[in-house]
Write a protein that holds these residues in place. Structure first.
Motif, PDB file in Angstrom:
ATOM      1  N   PHE A   1       0.691  -1.062   0.205  1.00 22.75           N
ATOM      2  CA  PHE A   1      -0.132   0.034   0.358  1.00 22.75           C
ATOM      3  C   PHE A   1       0.610   1.185   0.120  1.00 22.75           C
ATOM      4  N   PRO A   2       0.263   2.044  -1.234  1.00 25.84           N
ATOM      5  CA  PRO A   2       0.916   3.665  -0.451  1.00 25.84           C
ATOM      6  C   PRO A   2       1.114   4.135   1.115  1.00 25.84           C
ATOM      7  N   GLY A   3       1.784   5.000   1.583  1.00 25.93           N
ATOM      8  CA  GLY A   3       2.534   5.317   2.880  1.00 25.93           C
ATOM      9  C   GLY A   3       3.711   6.225   2.552  1.00 25.93           C
ATOM     10  N   ASP A   4       4.373   6.200   4.606  1.00 26.16           N
ATOM     11  CA  ASP A   4       5.007   6.231   4.638  1.00 26.16           C
ATOM     12  C   ASP A   4       5.690   5.854   6.003  1.00 26.16           C
ATOM     13  N   GLU A   5       6.363   5.452   6.168  1.00 24.88           N
ATOM     14  CA  GLU A   5       7.242   4.783   7.360  1.00 24.88           C
ATOM     15  C   GLU A   5       8.371   6.276   8.062  1.00 24.88           C
ATOM     16  N   LYS A   6       7.551   5.274   9.426  1.00 26.46           N
ATOM     17  CA  LYS A   6       8.822   6.902  10.366  1.00 26.46           C
ATOM     18  C   LYS A   6       9.009   5.070  11.382  1.00 26.46           C
ATOM     19  N   PHE A   7      10.489   5.295  12.079  1.00 27.19           N
ATOM     20  CA  PHE A   7      11.402   4.324  12.717  1.00 27.19           C
ATOM     21  C   PHE A   7      11.534   5.123  13.561  1.00 27.19           C
ATOM     22  N   ASP A   8      11.926   4.510  15.129  1.00 29.71           N
ATOM     23  CA  ASP A   8      13.043   4.996  16.187  1.00 29.71           C
ATOM     24  C   ASP A   8      12.601   6.500  16.407  1.00 29.71           C
ATOM     25  N   GLN A   9      13.559   7.408  16.289  1.00 26.08           N
ATOM     26  CA  GLN A   9      13.953   8.332  16.912  1.00 26.08           C
ATOM     27  C   GLN A   9      12.645   9.296  16.435  1.00 26.08           C
ATOM     28  N   ALA A  10      12.524   8.940  15.030  1.00 24.64           N
ATOM     29  CA  ALA A  10      11.237   9.890  14.281  1.00 24.64           C
ATOM     30  C   ALA A  10       9.794   9.231  14.631  1.00 24.64           C
ATOM     31  N   PHE A  11       9.646   8.286  15.130  1.00 27.38           N
ATOM     32  CA  PHE A  11       8.550   7.717  15.799  1.00 27.38           C
ATOM     33  C   PHE A  11       8.513   8.040  17.032  1.00 27.38           C
ATOM     34  N   ASP A  12       7.733   9.421  17.129  1.00 30.16           N
ATOM     35  CA  ASP A  12       7.485   9.965  18.288  1.00 30.16           C
ATOM     36  C   ASP A  12       6.095  10.773  18.751  1.00 30.16           C
ATOM     37  N   GLN A  13       5.822  11.783  19.259  1.00 36.66           N
ATOM     38  CA  GLN A  13       4.509  12.323  19.550  1.00 36.66           C
ATOM     39  C   GLN A  13       3.679  12.525  17.784  1.00 36.66           C
ATOM     40  N   SER A  14       4.810  13.322  17.600  1.00 33.21           N
ATOM     41  CA  SER A  14       4.726  13.872  16.064  1.00 33.21           C
ATOM     42  C   SER A  14       4.306  13.799  15.124  1.00 33.21           C
ATOM     43  N   ALA A  15       4.395  12.122  15.201  1.00 37.69           N
ATOM     44  CA  ALA A  15       4.419  11.164  13.942  1.00 37.69           C
ATOM     45  C   ALA A  15       3.152  11.777  13.819  1.00 37.69           C
ATOM     46  N   PHE A  16       1.987  11.194  14.612  1.00 33.10           N
ATOM     47  CA  PHE A  16       0.665  11.095  14.419  1.00 33.10           C
ATOM     48  C   PHE A  16       0.098  12.742  14.082  1.00 33.10           C
ATOM     49  N   ASP A  17       0.823  13.974  13.882  1.00 39.57           N
ATOM     50  CA  ASP A  17       0.178  15.176  13.386  1.00 39.57           C
ATOM     51  C   ASP A  17      -0.173  14.797  11.912  1.00 39.57           C
ATOM     52  N   ASP A  18      -0.219  14.333  11.165  1.00 39.37           N
ATOM     53  CA  ASP A  18      -0.846  14.091   9.721  1.00 39.37           C
ATOM     54  C   ASP A  18      -1.855  13.067   9.620  1.00 39.37           C
ATOM     55  N   LEU A  19      -2.458  12.527  10.258  1.00 43.88           N
ATOM     56  CA  LEU A  19      -3.305  11.115  10.669  1.00 43.88           C
ATOM     57  C   LEU A  19      -4.249  11.350   9.229  1.00 43.88           C
ATOM     58  N   ILE A  20      -4.903  12.765   8.999  1.00 43.76           N
ATOM     59  CA  ILE A  20      -6.038  13.218   8.161  1.00 43.76           C
ATOM     60  C   ILE A  20      -5.302  12.219   6.719  1.00 43.76           C
ATOM     61  N   ASP A  21      -4.295  11.959   6.640  1.00 37.28           N
ATOM     62  CA  ASP A  21      -3.896  11.990   4.833  1.00 37.28           C
ATOM     63  C   ASP A  21      -3.966  10.276   4.708  1.00 37.28           C
ATOM     64  N   TYR A  22      -3.947   9.861   5.721  1.00 38.46           N
ATOM     65  CA  TYR A  22      -3.927   8.449   5.238  1.00 38.46           C
ATOM     66  C   TYR A  22      -5.120   7.231   6.498  1.00 38.46           C
ATOM     67  N   ARG A  23      -5.419   5.923   5.465  1.00 35.98           N
ATOM     68  CA  ARG A  23      -6.585   5.525   5.970  1.00 35.98           C
ATOM     69  C   ARG A  23      -6.459   4.545   6.913  1.00 35.98           C
ATOM     70  N   ILE A  24      -5.222   3.632   6.838  1.00 37.78           N
ATOM     71  CA  ILE A  24      -4.591   2.511   7.958  1.00 37.78           C
ATOM     72  C   ILE A  24      -3.647   2.886   8.648  1.00 37.78           C
ATOM     73  N   LEU A  25      -3.329   2.750   9.799  1.00 35.97           N
ATOM     74  CA  LEU A  25      -2.842   3.580  10.999  1.00 35.97           C
ATOM     75  C   LEU A  25      -1.624   1.790  11.482  1.00 35.97           C
ATOM     76  N   HIS A  26      -0.453   1.674  11.453  1.00 38.54           N
ATOM     77  CA  HIS A  26      -0.325   0.292  11.508  1.00 38.54           C
ATOM     78  C   HIS A  26       1.183   0.646  12.571  1.00 38.54           C
ATOM     79  N   ILE A  27       1.494   0.197  13.983  1.00 38.38           N
ATOM     80  CA  ILE A  27       1.716   0.812  14.707  1.00 38.38           C
ATOM     81  C   ILE A  27       2.418  -0.563  15.318  1.00 38.38           C
ATOM     82  N   ALA A  28       3.711  -0.871  15.131  1.00 40.67           N
ATOM     83  CA  ALA A  28       4.609  -2.240  15.288  1.00 40.67           C
ATOM     84  C   ALA A  28       5.920  -1.954  16.284  1.00 40.67           C
TER      85      ALA A  28
END
Length: 882
Positions: free
Chosen positions: A692-719
């Protein structure tokens, strides 16, 4: 149910106190200012205070227009010195107590609030604390427990600061707090307060408070099932002489003897309590106790008379807790007499009172609210049991939904959970019972008051005649009700009054072709299976079946099953345990499933069943996942089936978030990167691995601000690592890539979650359950997403394996891309993983707070395949499975 009210002095003792020189009760600092005049703007407040307290100033002093005997030598219009004003305030305080003691709470509360305001104006801490104590007593008496706790704590803070432990001081407020916690079901915390009260009482030589502490300790131990220990405390209370002031030691002893089967001794104690009770609260308890004891002796008519008398008193003084308890007793009595139709009316009325009380405790901690709901949930479960035994499955389904909604509200602190509810509404035939019943209670109360006079009141004969006529009317309405529900009219949909919850269940079933909605109801001595299936194009039918398995046996088996799963135990033993659960939960309705071509099971689970990964149940030959697609809902009304993932892959962008590196206290997850990369196809020429198209953020980039642009997505995957804790959602968390913890309730603060269709938590852990576990945290973890607009949540029930989870997730998304429903995509991924070979050397676990599992056992490295259910079974889908 214990309906004793707050620790309090008797009126006789209070009058003795007030007869003493009042200056002895005044704050020490006022003795240095006896000649100081109180500012006129303060004394001017006395006149409205008198009005609030139903006191009237006169040239000869203060005259009470109620039962009080307040008197004074000063008028409110005169100039007051500080000691003179304090005497006036003591009289206001006494009048407020008199009013509340006589259950005139609407008059007592403004009276005491006026006294508190004046005590605050002259900076008199003892008076402030005493006013607060009495105000808290009113809140407790009217079951407003949240305000009661806050007010008692205010009183304790004031009196502790100045070390005032006298009448209505710190000692008594601590005792009052204990009673509130006990009413909420937290008896252990109540014992802590009672022990503190007892210690202070002994230190101060306060025999009255000491006696009350023994009574409270007896009540709390009785509630915990420690009957002999409770009886010993009641005997200690009687030895202090406290019985000369209150009836409570005898009430407690009566309950203890009843629980031990010594009915004659119980009756004697209850009658002694009734003889010396000085107000309606202990009288209600004594009458209810006498009713319960006679019911245990099969003296049903005598028991009913006592219950009706107690209910009349409780309704007259507005004791909602007492009403709920006695109504459930009446329901139990009628059920014992094979009158389930009438019993249902009384249990419904009890549930209505419980609902009203729960509306007033929403600001308390989730743990306290959960303890309260568990302490009263028996009424809900017994009501559902009664309805099911009468074949009234639709109404039972509504009650089950209501119980689940209230559990969610209490766990999450969200009073909106589940939408608007109206308790357990009476059907028209049931509603017809209420007026003659109320008339019967009213006449019974009047007759009791009449016959307590010596000689009897002149209206006694007429009251007896009226009561006989009211009883005949009630009996006729009761017979009409029995006939209505035992005739063919029970099949009339209009009679059943199907509500929004039932219609929501119909919509859910109709949205999922070839499906059945299954509600297990776990009772102490049995299990009910309630299910709904489609009948024709538009219709939905509900049915039920009773399964002979106790709550303890079911919960124990669930815990064993989970242990075998999490420890990768012997698969043959695992299958045997899974087959036992299958025989209780699936086998009873399996023939109907096959006869109707059902291939999709939707569960709305209860108690320990929430801890079961249904896909891993075994029928003796195959796992359930091999024959059925399974999913779970919180409630039918809270499940949105109007939305699906878009047909085109390009219209379902994914935001993939993951932790790959070790952070303090948590191990690295080396397979997360390949998992997310295998799911997300970034907009770059060198990325061809994703789906699926989209974006990924790992480790230091995966902070609280990673949830700021949820409006651009239909699926949220958290591992990442995560844990979901029973009792308090604030202790549950997801670990961010920078090592910080995202508390699960904080999900409610995220913007634009409403655009997310599917949230996948590919690492989390819950408890495995047990006899005392309800599993509400399993529902709670998805609740925070679902109520923000997310349509479905995929999450795991135990500590998952890193390599197998990565493989499972990639297959799940591939199936989604192929157009399968979410529930079917998960099923097919699980089936394919049974045959998948495990890459060598990959055995890291996710969701751990350490490298070992939740039960302290370090897992051995897995070899061979992923066929063991440990690898493929942990993930469940909650919400919209389409």
């Amino acid at each position: 149910m214990n309906i004793k009210k707050v620790v309090r002095p008797s009126i006789s003792l209070l009058v003795c106190l007030l007869a003493q020189p009042l200056l002895q009760l005044i704050d020490v600092k006022s003795s240095h200012a006896e000649a100081a005049l109180v500012p006129p703007e303060i004394t001017a407040q006395l006149i409205p205070a008198y009005s609030a307290c139903k006191l009237e100033p006169s040239p000869f002093g203060i005259r009470s227009n109620t039962k009080g005997n307040a008197s004074s030598h000063w008028l409110p219009s005169q100039t007051h010195t500080q000691p003179q004003l304090e005497i006036q305030l003591r009289l206001l305080l006494q009048q407020g107590w008199e009013l509340s003691h006589n259950a005139e709470f609407e008059s007592a509360l403004p009276c005491l609030e006026a006294a508190l305001k004046l005590y605050q104006a002259i900076d008199h801490p003892i008076g402030q604390g005493q006013s607060l104590f009495n105000i808290a007593w009113i809140y407790y008496s009217t079951a407003d427990y949240e305000k009661a706790i806050a007010t008692y704590q205010q009183a304790i803070t004031i009196h502790s600061r100045i070390r005032y432990r006298g009448q209505w001081g710190e000692t008594y407020s601590l005792g009052g707090l204990g009673l509130v916690y006990s009413a909420l079901g937290d008896h252990s915390q109540a014992i802590t307060y009672a022990q503190r009260t007892l210690s202070i009482a002994k230190e101060e030589g306060d025999r009255l408070a000491e006696g009350y502490s023994y009574v409270d300790l007896g009540d709390y131990h009785y509630a915990l099932g420690n009957i002999q220990q409770a009886l010993a405390f009641y005997d200690q209370a009687i030895a202090t002489g406290v019985q000369h002031h209150e009836a409570y030691p005898y009430l407690g002893a009566g309950n203890a003897h009843q629980a031990l089967g010594d009915y004659q001794q119980a009756i004697t104690k209850f009658q002694q309590a009734l003889a010396i009770a000085d107000n309606d609260y202990p009288r209600i308890r004594a009458l209810a106790g006498l009713g319960k004891t006679h019911q245990a002796k099969d003296k049903f008519e005598i028991a009913q008379a006592y219950y009706l008398q107690a209910l009349g008193m409780a309704e007259r003084i507005g004791d909602r807790q007492g009403e709920a308890v006695v109504l459930s007793h009446l329901g139990s009595l009628l059920a014992a007499q094979d009158q389930p139709e009438l019993a249902t009316v009384f249990y419904k009325s009890s549930v209505q009172r419980r609902e009203a009380i729960r509306q007033g405790i929403q600001g308390l901690s989730s743990q306290l609210r959960q303890q309260y709901v568990e302490s009263v949930s028996t009424d809900y479960r017994v009501l559902a049991d009664l309805l099911l035994s009468q074949g009234r499955v639709l109404e039972a389904q509504q009650v089950l939904e209501l119980l689940k909604i209230q559990e969610l509200r209490d766990y999450t602190k969200d009073t909106r959970a589940g939408g608007q509810t109206n308790g357990a509404p009476l059907t028209p035939p049931e509603a017809a019972i209420v007026p003659p019943h109320n008339q019967l209670i009213s006449l019974g109360a009047k007759l009791t008051a009449c016959e307590s006079q010596k000689p009897y009141c002149p209206e006694r004969q007429q009251l007896q005649t009226d009561r006989k006529a009211a009883l005949a009317t009630f009996n006729q309405k009761a017979e009409d009700l029995r006939l209505a529900f035992r005739s063919e009219t029970t099949t009339d949909p209009a009679l059943l009054e199907q509500g929004e919850l039932t219609r929501a269940a119909q919509k859910l079933i109709q949205a999922h072709p070839n499906s059945v909605l299954i509600y297990p109801l776990v009772l102490e001595d049995k299990l009910w299976l309630v299910w709904g299936a489609q009948a024709g194009q538009q219709g939905v039918i509900f049915d039920s079946k009773e399964i002979p398995v106790s709550r303890k046996e079911l919960s124990t088996t669930v815990a064993q099953f989970r242990t075998l799963l999490e420890q990768r135990g012997d698969e043959a033993e695992l299958q045997r345990t899974g087959q036992q659960l299958y025989n209780w939960l699936i086998a009873p309705i399996r023939p109907e499933l096959e006869a109707n071509g059902v291939d999709r099971l939707i569960f709305s689970l209860d108690r320990a069943t929430r801890y079961i990964p249904m896909a891993a149940l075994h029928d003796g030959e195959q796992y359930l996942v091999e024959n059925f697609t399974t999913s779970t809902i919180l409630t039918a009304d809270g499940t949105d089936t109007t939305d699906r993932l878009a047909p085109a892959i390009a219209d379902n962008p994914v935001l993939g978030l993951g932790l790959t590196q070790a952070v303090p206290g948590f191990n690295a997850l080396p397979n997360v990167a390949s998992e997310v990369n295998g799911i997300v196809r970034r907009d770059s020429p060198d990325d061809s691995a994703g789906i699926f198209p989209g974006d990924e953020k790992f480790d230091q980039a995966f902070d609280q601000s990673a949830f700021d642009d949820l409006i651009d997505y239909r699926i949220l995957h958290i591992a990442t690592h995560g844990q979901f804790v029973s009792g308090n959602p604030d202790d549950s968390f997801l670990l961010l890539g920078n090592g910080e913890r995202l508390k699960i309730p904080e999900i409610q603060t995220m913007a634009d979650l409403g655009g997310i269709h599917l949230a996948v938590l590919s690492a989390c852990e819950t408890a495995k359950g047990g006899i005392d576990k309800e599993g509400i945290e399993v529902s709670g973890l998805s609740y925070y997403f679902l109520t923000q607009g997310v349509k479905s949540v995929a999450a795991s029930l135990w500590l998952v394996n890193d390599a197998s989870t990565s493989e499972l997730m990639q297959r799940f998304y591939a199936n989604l891309a192929a157009g399968q429903s979410k529930a079917e995509a998960l099923r097919q991924a699980q089936l394919s993983l049974m045959e998948a070979e495990q890459p060598a050397g990959q055995d890291a676990d996710r969701a751990s707070v350490a490298v070992v599992s939740s039960n302290g056992i370090t897992r051995a490295a897995a070899t061979g395949s992923f066929s063991h259910p440990y690898y493929w079974a942990p993930f469940i889908l909650i919400g919209n499975g389409l």
